[in-house]
Every structure is written in structure tokens, then in C-alpha cells.
Design a protein around this motif. Structure first.
Motif, PDB file in Angstrom:
ATOM      1  N   ILE A 117       0.854  -1.206   0.000  1.00 54.45           N
ATOM      2  CA  ILE A 117       0.000   0.000   0.000  1.00 54.45           C
ATOM      3  C   ILE A 117       0.882   1.244   0.000  1.00 54.45           C
ATOM      4  CG2 ILE A 117      -1.584   1.388   1.410  1.00 54.45           C
ATOM      5  CD1 ILE A 117      -2.903  -1.195   2.301  1.00 54.45           C
ATOM      6  N   VAL A 118       1.903   1.244   0.863  1.00 54.58           N
ATOM      7  CA  VAL A 118       2.763   2.417   0.980  1.00 54.58           C
ATOM      8  C   VAL A 118       3.534   2.661  -0.317  1.00 54.58           C
ATOM      9  CG1 VAL A 118       4.754   3.384   2.172  1.00 54.58           C
ATOM     10  CG2 VAL A 118       2.947   2.273   3.472  1.00 54.58           C
ATOM     11  N   ILE A 119       4.137   1.607  -0.853  1.00 54.57           N
ATOM     12  CA  ILE A 119       4.991   1.797  -2.029  1.00 54.57           C
ATOM     13  C   ILE A 119       4.164   2.092  -3.275  1.00 54.57           C
ATOM     14  CG2 ILE A 119       6.814   0.793  -3.460  1.00 54.57           C
ATOM     15  CD1 ILE A 119       7.689   1.168  -0.632  1.00 54.57           C
ATOM     16  N   LEU A 120       3.062   1.358  -3.460  1.00 49.28           N
ATOM     17  CA  LEU A 120       2.254   1.547  -4.654  1.00 49.28           C
ATOM     18  C   LEU A 120       1.530   2.890  -4.622  1.00 49.28           C
ATOM     19  CD1 LEU A 120       2.715  -1.070  -6.090  1.00 49.28           C
ATOM     20  CD2 LEU A 120       0.292  -1.527  -6.032  1.00 49.28           C
ATOM     21  N   GLY A 121       1.067   3.264  -3.442  1.00 47.95           N
ATOM     22  CA  GLY A 121       0.350   4.532  -3.330  1.00 47.95           C
ATOM     23  C   GLY A 121       1.286   5.702  -3.557  1.00 47.95           C
ATOM     24  N   GLY A 122       2.465   5.610  -3.005  1.00 47.03           N
ATOM     25  CA  GLY A 122       3.420   6.701  -3.134  1.00 47.03           C
ATOM     26  C   GLY A 122       4.112   6.878  -1.809  1.00 47.03           C
ATOM     27  N   SER A 123       5.285   6.279  -1.707  1.00 50.55           N
ATOM     28  CA  SER A 123       6.012   6.271  -0.446  1.00 50.55           C
ATOM     29  C   SER A 123       6.297   7.690   0.030  1.00 50.55           C
ATOM     30  CB  SER A 123       7.306   5.491  -0.675  1.00 50.55           C
ATOM     31  OG  SER A 123       8.180   5.678   0.369  1.00 50.55           O
ATOM     32  N   GLY A 124       5.912   7.996   1.265  1.00 49.86           N
ATOM     33  CA  GLY A 124       6.193   9.312   1.828  1.00 49.86           C
ATOM     34  C   GLY A 124       5.079  10.326   1.589  1.00 49.86           C
ATOM     35  N   SER A 125       3.996   9.889   0.943  1.00 47.50           N
ATOM     36  CA  SER A 125       2.927  10.837   0.642  1.00 47.50           C
ATOM     37  C   SER A 125       1.623  10.376   1.285  1.00 47.50           C
ATOM     38  CB  SER A 125       2.781  10.957  -0.873  1.00 47.50           C
ATOM     39  OG  SER A 125       1.446  10.973  -1.267  1.00 47.50           O
ATOM     40  N   ILE A 126       1.012  11.257   2.080  1.00 52.65           N
ATOM     41  CA  ILE A 126      -0.207  10.877   2.800  1.00 52.65           C
ATOM     42  C   ILE A 126      -1.337  10.563   1.817  1.00 52.65           C
ATOM     43  CG2 ILE A 126      -1.993  11.755   4.354  1.00 52.65           C
ATOM     44  CD1 ILE A 126       0.204  13.244   5.855  1.00 52.65           C
ATOM     45  N   ARG A 127      -1.516  11.450   0.826  1.00 54.94           N
ATOM     46  CA  ARG A 127      -2.579  11.214  -0.170  1.00 54.94           C
ATOM     47  C   ARG A 127      -2.344   9.872  -0.861  1.00 54.94           C
ATOM     48  NH1 ARG A 127      -1.655  15.025  -4.622  1.00 54.94           N
ATOM     49  NH2 ARG A 127       0.423  14.168  -4.377  1.00 54.94           N
ATOM     50  N   GLY A 128      -1.071   9.625  -1.211  1.00 55.48           N
ATOM     51  CA  GLY A 128      -0.724   8.400  -1.914  1.00 55.48           C
ATOM     52  C   GLY A 128      -1.072   7.166  -1.102  1.00 55.48           C
ATOM     53  N   VAL A 129      -0.746   7.213   0.197  1.00 54.39           N
ATOM     54  CA  VAL A 129      -0.985   6.044   1.045  1.00 54.39           C
ATOM     55  C   VAL A 129      -2.484   5.759   1.150  1.00 54.39           C
ATOM     56  CG1 VAL A 129      -0.814   5.215   3.405  1.00 54.39           C
ATOM     57  CG2 VAL A 129       1.163   6.263   2.320  1.00 54.39           C
ATOM     58  N   ILE A 130      -3.295   6.821   1.250  1.00 53.33           N
ATOM     59  CA  ILE A 130      -4.748   6.596   1.352  1.00 53.33           C
ATOM     60  C   ILE A 130      -5.285   6.031   0.032  1.00 53.33           C
ATOM     61  CG2 ILE A 130      -6.974   7.752   1.661  1.00 53.33           C
ATOM     62  CD1 ILE A 130      -5.498   9.619   3.627  1.00 53.33           C
ATOM     63  N   LEU A 131      -4.816   6.588  -1.074  1.00 57.38           N
ATOM     64  CA  LEU A 131      -5.211   6.045  -2.379  1.00 57.38           C
ATOM     65  C   LEU A 131      -4.773   4.580  -2.477  1.00 57.38           C
ATOM     66  CD1 LEU A 131      -6.322   6.571  -5.263  1.00 57.38           C
ATOM     67  CD2 LEU A 131      -3.970   6.993  -5.954  1.00 57.38           C
ATOM     68  N   GLY A 132      -3.561   4.292  -2.005  1.00 55.92           N
ATOM     69  CA  GLY A 132      -3.051   2.913  -2.018  1.00 55.92           C
ATOM     70  C   GLY A 132      -3.976   1.976  -1.267  1.00 55.92           C
ATOM     71  N   ALA A 133      -4.471   2.423  -0.099  1.00 56.67           N
ATOM     72  CA  ALA A 133      -5.374   1.566   0.679  1.00 56.67           C
ATOM     73  C   ALA A 133      -6.646   1.296  -0.109  1.00 56.67           C
ATOM     74  CB  ALA A 133      -5.704   2.235   2.013  1.00 56.67           C
ATOM     75  N   PHE A 134      -7.164   2.312  -0.805  1.00 57.51           N
ATOM     76  CA  PHE A 134      -8.359   2.103  -1.629  1.00 57.51           C
ATOM     77  C   PHE A 134      -8.093   1.073  -2.721  1.00 57.51           C
ATOM     78  CE2 PHE A 134     -10.332   5.815   0.227  1.00 57.51           C
ATOM     79  CZ  PHE A 134     -11.682   5.515   0.120  1.00 57.51           C
ATOM     80  N   LEU A 135      -6.942   1.210  -3.365  1.00 61.15           N
ATOM     81  CA  LEU A 135      -6.645   0.318  -4.492  1.00 61.15           C
ATOM     82  C   LEU A 135      -6.394  -1.111  -4.024  1.00 61.15           C
ATOM     83  CD1 LEU A 135      -4.245   2.601  -6.561  1.00 61.15           C
ATOM     84  CD2 LEU A 135      -6.621   2.012  -7.074  1.00 61.15           C
ATOM     85  N   ILE A 136      -5.576  -1.265  -2.969  1.00 67.90           N
ATOM     86  CA  ILE A 136      -5.151  -2.614  -2.578  1.00 67.90           C
ATOM     87  C   ILE A 136      -6.249  -3.348  -1.816  1.00 67.90           C
ATOM     88  CG2 ILE A 136      -3.396  -3.939  -1.340  1.00 67.90           C
ATOM     89  CD1 ILE A 136      -2.176  -2.422  -3.596  1.00 67.90           C
ATOM     90  N   ILE A 137      -6.998  -2.628  -0.988  1.00 70.09           N
ATOM     91  CA  ILE A 137      -8.044  -3.294  -0.202  1.00 70.09           C
ATOM     92  C   ILE A 137      -9.382  -3.239  -0.934  1.00 70.09           C
ATOM     93  CG2 ILE A 137      -9.205  -3.367   2.057  1.00 70.09           C
ATOM     94  CD1 ILE A 137      -6.179  -3.908   2.127  1.00 70.09           C
ATOM     95  N   GLY A 138      -9.647  -2.123  -1.620  1.00 73.13           N
ATOM     96  CA  GLY A 138     -10.949  -1.937  -2.251  1.00 73.13           C
ATOM     97  C   GLY A 138     -11.114  -2.698  -3.560  1.00 73.13           C
ATOM     98  N   LEU A 139     -10.135  -2.560  -4.461  1.00 69.81           N
ATOM     99  CA  LEU A 139     -10.290  -3.157  -5.792  1.00 69.81           C
ATOM    100  C   LEU A 139     -10.512  -4.669  -5.771  1.00 69.81           C
ATOM    101  CD1 LEU A 139      -7.971  -1.372  -8.379  1.00 69.81           C
ATOM    102  CD2 LEU A 139     -10.441  -1.320  -8.146  1.00 69.81           C
ATOM    103  N   PRO A 140      -9.701  -5.449  -5.014  1.00 68.40           N
ATOM    104  CA  PRO A 140      -9.931  -6.894  -5.016  1.00 68.40           C
ATOM    105  C   PRO A 140     -11.342  -7.249  -4.531  1.00 68.40           C
ATOM    106  CG  PRO A 140      -7.817  -6.404  -4.048  1.00 68.40           C
ATOM    107  CD  PRO A 140      -8.525  -5.108  -4.206  1.00 68.40           C
TER     108      PRO A 140
END
Lengths: 320, 301
Positions: free
Chosen positions: A248-271
Motif C-alpha cells: 500500500i505504501v509503495i504503490l500509493g506513493g512512499s512518503g505521501s499521505i494522499r498516496g498512502v490513502i489512495l493505495g489503501a483504496f486500491l489494494i483493499i478496495g479493488l480486489p
């Protein structure tokens, strides 16, 4: 101008999220609750991986310590759940300090390996019912619900507000921290450890604090998770949980709060959306992870300040 | 005492398998500084391919069983080696210049991809290896009853490791591999085709992993699509134990880990078997991060 646009975006996003309970059913609310939980966890991991650049793939261990602290103290000594929120965080932070202390000097990959080992040892210890308090492979059940001034949070819709309010608080705090001298030092370590050390940054100390703070936050999420599920078992804290958070951290965008939240949506939500495709969706998921790293290694929403990297990597440079 | 020696031989046989898988990790790490998280799944692919070939073509029916198994292992090694080369081209070569973490995530993605591919092709349940291929002989060595299969597994691993060691130490290509491991740029200046060497490493490592997959199938009799993960992790510990990037280290680490595990399970507790392996790993990394045979590398500034 840009600042204005961001505020509008954040408000629009918050409004969209907080209106969810009015039109989604309990199942999808639960999915969104999970996204929120993982987003908070990933934000806490982001502190270690994204800001400080430490290769840490054992975050589920800290999460587990928090959840088990809550479960044990709540079921055996009936301490109220909300009172255990900071206690779980502190327990996870203490654990993080104890395990990170001897390994903090390890470089990149070695740290990655040892954190993997830690999360596995924790899981095996939980399965083997250490000190007779973890309930073995069945885990612990009968954890009570959080209670605010006589109001008990039970339904997914109620948990939704609890979790997402906590996420909002986390975003606010981490956003404030981002501007601090402390996080700047962490970033410095991430970008060039040798230079940071050379200019007087106590690397081991800062790295340790990053671990402890990240673990504290993860421990608190452990508390929320335990009260949401009402039962916990070692399988919820295995290595793959750590991997999911890491991704989630790396795919969303390491070091970016917006990125991490988007990552959680993609990794947990999409499947979740593609659930009917069962096995094939994970196949695609794996392939997508590879494709993502090949075509956009910095993640979906990298931090804005990274537009001007300290050094550009030229083709042919040995960066392995 | 007899029990002790039996455990020792068990441990060595399993350790030989760990060592074979560990070689794949260590070679890839040596030349690319990358933990190939998908390696365990290549091992799983190997054992399933072995199963399919065994049941579909009964190579052992018209050949001497030992010769048949040898051909089977070679076929599986070739196939898994090809998968390894493709993996490197698709998932690792493009991220070679990028951030280190990108390569790690790419490797994890490849691991998820492969394990689910195995699940979709061969199904999610345990599959049983035919157990009538090799004659069930128990040899009596110095008063100990040792099943022939155990010895064969150990001998095959040692022979494969020996060939690899000879190849890397004594041949021209082996020298090129060692050169690339030290410095890509300098190796390129010396006229070595670095990409080709890396492809070769991704042919050899997974091939050895595939051979280990067949041996696990023969040894334990059953395979599962998730087993790559636990074997991969154990083999990885073995590689670190011996000193990652170091080929004799991986061999030593594998055998040692197999023995430690067998002894731990026999004399301490079976439930803690995996835990013991991880604790060994943690201790090694704290006190000697470069492993038993590894050399200390200076930090690059």
C-alpha cells in the motif's frame, strides 16, 4: 491558488466519504471500514518506510501486539476498550523499541529480512500460546465494544464514523508532523544516510524514534481492530498482512499521505470489487504490482516535494 | 544415540533441499542485490511440473526408475529455468535502475502472480506424488536404517551443488558471473555482456529451485500451491546464514539449517520448528549480518 484547490479536494473527498453510510449497505460499509483501518496502518508504516526510508516489512507484528494487549486486558481484566487505546499503542511502542534496538544498525536488505523474521516469530509465539495468555491458534474471543459516554459502537455504520474520524485525526497529525524539523531529519536520513550522519544527525536515535512512533500508531489500530472484530487470532497478523501494508505504501506513493490513502483504496478496495473472479483476481493483482513498478516506480501519488530529487539517476549508474 | 543420528540424516536430507533453493537466492542476490521473493514460487512450479510429467508420461515406466527420475529432474530444471529467465526480463530488468524498494515490490508481485497461477492451473488442494516410482529400500548403514530416498535426495543435492561450484569457480562463464557480482560497470568494461550473465543466473538459480521442487515432491509425497512460501523463506534463511551472495555459504547454510531444524523439532518442540529457524536468522543478523562465510562489505559512499 494551489493551496485553495487542495482544500477543496480534501473537503470534497471527506464529504464523499462521510456520506457513504447513507447509501451503502452494511457489506460495503465494512469494506470501507477495512480500507480506513488499512489506511491508518499504512500511514503509520509510512512513517518508517516512507519518511525514513527503512525497509520494514514486519509491521503486522506491532499491530498484533496492540490487538493482543487490548484483547488480553479487556477479556481477562475487563478494562474498557477506549481506555486501552493508548495502552495498546504504548505496548506496541515498547515492543518496537525492544526489537528495533539491536537491529537498528542493519543496512537496507538486512533490516528487511530481520523484520520479516520478527513478524513470523511473533506469529509463531502467538500460535504456541506463549505464557498461556494468547489463546493459541484459536486466538481470543469475546472482546467488548468501544463505548463513548454510554453509547456503544456496534454496527458497521457506527464503526465507520469511529474509524474514519480516527483516520482524519491521523492525517491531520501526520500532516502537521511532515512540516516538523523531526520529519525533515528523517527525510534527510532517507535521502543520504552518510551525509546525514556527517552533518550531525544521530541516525540510530532518529530511526529508533521512527520505529517507536510508527508502532505506537499501529498498536492503536490494533485496539480498534480487536474491538471491531471481537475476536482475534494469529492468522490475522501473518507476514502477508505486513506485505499488504508495505505494498500500500509503495504503490500509493512512499512518503505521501494522499498516496498512502489512495493505495489503501486500491489494494483493499479493488480486489473486493472483483471478488467474483476469485483466484484470477489475485493473478491480475500480482501482475499489476509488477507492471506498476515497471511503469511508475514512484507510486501513484508521490510526495510533491520529490519533484526535485537530490540526485538524478542516469542510465547505466549502478544503483543495485 | 541412534535417534540422534537418524535426526541428523533427516536434517541433512532436508537441508540439501534448502541448500538447492538457497543457491537461487544467493546467486540472484550476488549479481543483482535483489531478494527474489518469487523464487519460492518457482520452486513450487517445479514440483507441480514434475508431478504433471510423472503422471502424464510415466517416464519411469519404460526406463530404469533412477534414470527416469534423473531425466524428469533435468526436464523440470530446463522448464523452470526458462520461467526464471522470463521473470527477470519482465519483472526485474526494467526496475534495475529504479529505487531498491521498487524491485522488492515487483518481486512480491511476481510471487503473488506465480502462486495464484499454480492454484488456477493445478487447483488449490494438496496433490499427491505417486509413491511407487522408486523402490522402497531401506539401507543399513553402520547399524542405522536409512531409507534410500533420503540418501538419493542428499546425494542429488550435493552433486548439483558440486557441478554449480565447479562451473562458477573454474569456467570462463563462471568467472564472468563472479565479475558481474562484484561490479556491473567494471564487468561491462571488460567486455562482459552483463544482461546475458544476469539471464544466465536467472536460468541456473530457478533451475536448481525446480530440481528441489521435484525432490520435495518425492520426499514428502505431497505438494501444495502455497508451499513455495515457507520453503522459500527457509531457504532464504539458509542463504543468509551462510552469507548471502556466497555460493558455498548457501550450501553450508542449507545443510546447517536442516540439521538445526531437525534437532530442534526432535529435542525442543515440533511446534517451534519454524520459530527456531527464524530465531537463528535474527541472531545471525544481529551478531554477524554477513553470515558464516560472508565477508564484510564496506559501505559505498
Amino acid at each position: 491558488m494551489l493551496k485553495h484547490k487542495n482544500t477543496i479536494l480534501v473537503l470534497a473527498f471527506s464529504a464523499a466519504i462521510f456520506s457513504c453510510p447513507f447509501f451503502l449497505n452494511a457489506y460495503w460499509i465494512d469494506v470501507i471500514n477495512n480500507i480506513g483501518l488499512y489506511a491508518i496502518l499504512a500511514l503509520s508504516l509510512n512513517f518508517i518506510v516512507g519518511y525514513t526510508g527503512l525497509f520494514h516489512m514486519g509491521h503486522a507484528a506491532f499491530f498484533a501486539v496492540g490487538a493482543y494487549t487490548t484483547a488480553i486486558l479487556n477479556t481477562s481484566y475487563s478494562v474498557p476498550i477506549l481506555l486501552l487505546l493508548p495502552v495498546s499503542g504504548a505496548a506496541a511502542a515498547l515492543f518496537a523499541y525492544l526489537v528495533a534496538r539491536p537491529i537498528i544498525h542493519l543496512r537496507g536488505d538486512y533490516l528487511l529480512i530481520v523484520t520479516i523474521a520478527i513478524v513470523e516469530v511473533v506469529r509463531i509465539a502467538l500460535v504456541n500460546n506463549v505464557f498461556g495468555i494468547t489463546g493459541g491458534s484459536n486466538g481470543i474471543f469475546g472482546i467488548s465494544r468501544p463505548e463513548f459516554f454510554g453509547f456503544t459502537i456496534r454496527r458497521p455504520h457506527e464503526f465507520f464514523y469511529y474509524i474514519w474520524a480516527f483516520l482524519a485525526l491521523s492525517v491531520f497529525l501526520f500532516h502537521q508532523l511532515e512540516k516538523s524539523r523531526f520529519v525533515r531529519a528523517l527525510n534527510y536520513i532517507k535521502n543520504d544516510e552518510v551525509a546525514a550522519e556527517g552533518s550531525g544527525v544521530d541516525i540510530a536515535y532518529y530511526k529508533l524514534i521512527a520505529f517507536v512512533l510508527g508502532a505506537f500508531w499501529a498498536g492503536m489500530v490494533g485496539n480498534i481492530y480487536a474491538s471491531k472484530m471481537m475476536l482475534i487470532s494469529p492468522e490475522s497478523f501473518n507476514f502477508w498482512e505486513s506485505v499488504i501494508l508495505f505494498v500500500i505504501v509503495i504503490l500509493g506513493g512512499s512518503g505521501s499521505i494522499r498516496g498512502v490513502i489512495l493505495g489503501a483504496f486500491l489494494i483493499i478496495g479493488l480486489p473486493e470489487i472483483f471478488r467474483q473472479f476469485a483466484g484470477a483476481r489475485m493473478l491480475v493483482f500480482g501482475a499489476a504490482m509488477v507492471a506498476m513498478m515497471v511503469f511508475r516506480p514512484q507510486g501513484f501519488l508521490p510526495p510533491l516535494s520529490r519533484k526535485y530529487p537530490l540526485h538524478k539517476i542516469k542510465p547505466g549508474d549502478k544503483t543495485l | 544415540m541412534e535417534f540422534f543420528f537418524e535426526q541428523l540424516i533427516n536434517g541433512l536430507a532436508v537441508g540439501g533441499i534448502y541448500a538447492l533453493i538457497a543457491l537461487g537466492y544467493t546467486m540472484v542476490y550476488g549479481v543483482m542485490r535483489l531478494i527474489n521473493f518469487a523464487h519460492g514460487d518457482l520452486f513450487t512450479i517445479g514440483s507441480y511440473l514434475g508431478l504433471t510429467i510423472l503422471t502424464a508420461y510415466t517416464v519411469t515406466a519404460f526406463l530404469n526408475p533412477f534414470f527416469g527420475i534423473l531425466i524428469l529432474i533435468m526436464m523440470v530444471m530446463a522448464l523452470v529455468g526458462i520461467v526464471g529467465v522470463i521473470l527477470e526480463r519482465v519483472a526485474y530488468r526494467p526496475v534495475r535502475q529504479a529505487d531498491r524498494l521498487s524491485a522488492v515490490v515487483s518481486a512480491l508481485g511476481a510471487s503473488i502472480f506465480f502462486s495464484n497461477m499454480v492454484m488456477l492451473i493445478w487447483g488449490p488442494r494438496f496433490r499427491v506424488y505417486p509413491d511407487d516410482i522408486l523402490p522402497r529400500i531401506t539401507l543399513n548403514i553402520l547399524g542405522l536404517d536409512v531409507p534410500l530416498l533420503r540418501i538419493l535426495v542428499l546425494v542429488t543435492s550435493i552433486v548439483l551443488m558440486g557441478i554449480l561450484y565447479f562451473f562458477v569457480q573454474k569456467t570462463r562463464t563462471g568467472t564472468a558471473i563472479r565479475a558481474v557480482a562484484i561490479d556491473h560497470g567494471a564487468a561491462r568494461l571488460m567486455g562482459i555482456n552483463v544482461n546475458r550473465i544476469i539471464s544466465l543466473v536467472f536460468l541456473i538459480g530457478p533451475a536448481l529451485g525446480g530440481a528441489a521442487g521435484v525432490m520435495v515432491g518425492l520426499y514428502y509425497g505431497q505438494v501444495n500451491f502455497t508451499m513455495g512460501w515457507s520453503y522459500g523463506l527457509k531457504a532464504f534463511i539458509a542463504a543468509v546464514l551462510g552469507g548471502i551472495g556466497n555460493i558455498p555459504g548457501a550450501m553450508l547454510g542449507g545443510l546447517l539449517l536442516g540439521v538445526i531444524e531437525a534437532m530442534g523439532a526432535a529435542f525442543i518442540s515440533t511446534a517451534w520448528k519454524d520459530g527456531i529457524a527464524f530465531m537463528v536468522l535474527i541472531l545471525i543478523l544481529i551478531f554477524r549480518p554477513t553470515g558464516i562465510l560472508g565477508e564484510r562489505v564496506a559501505d559505498k559512499v
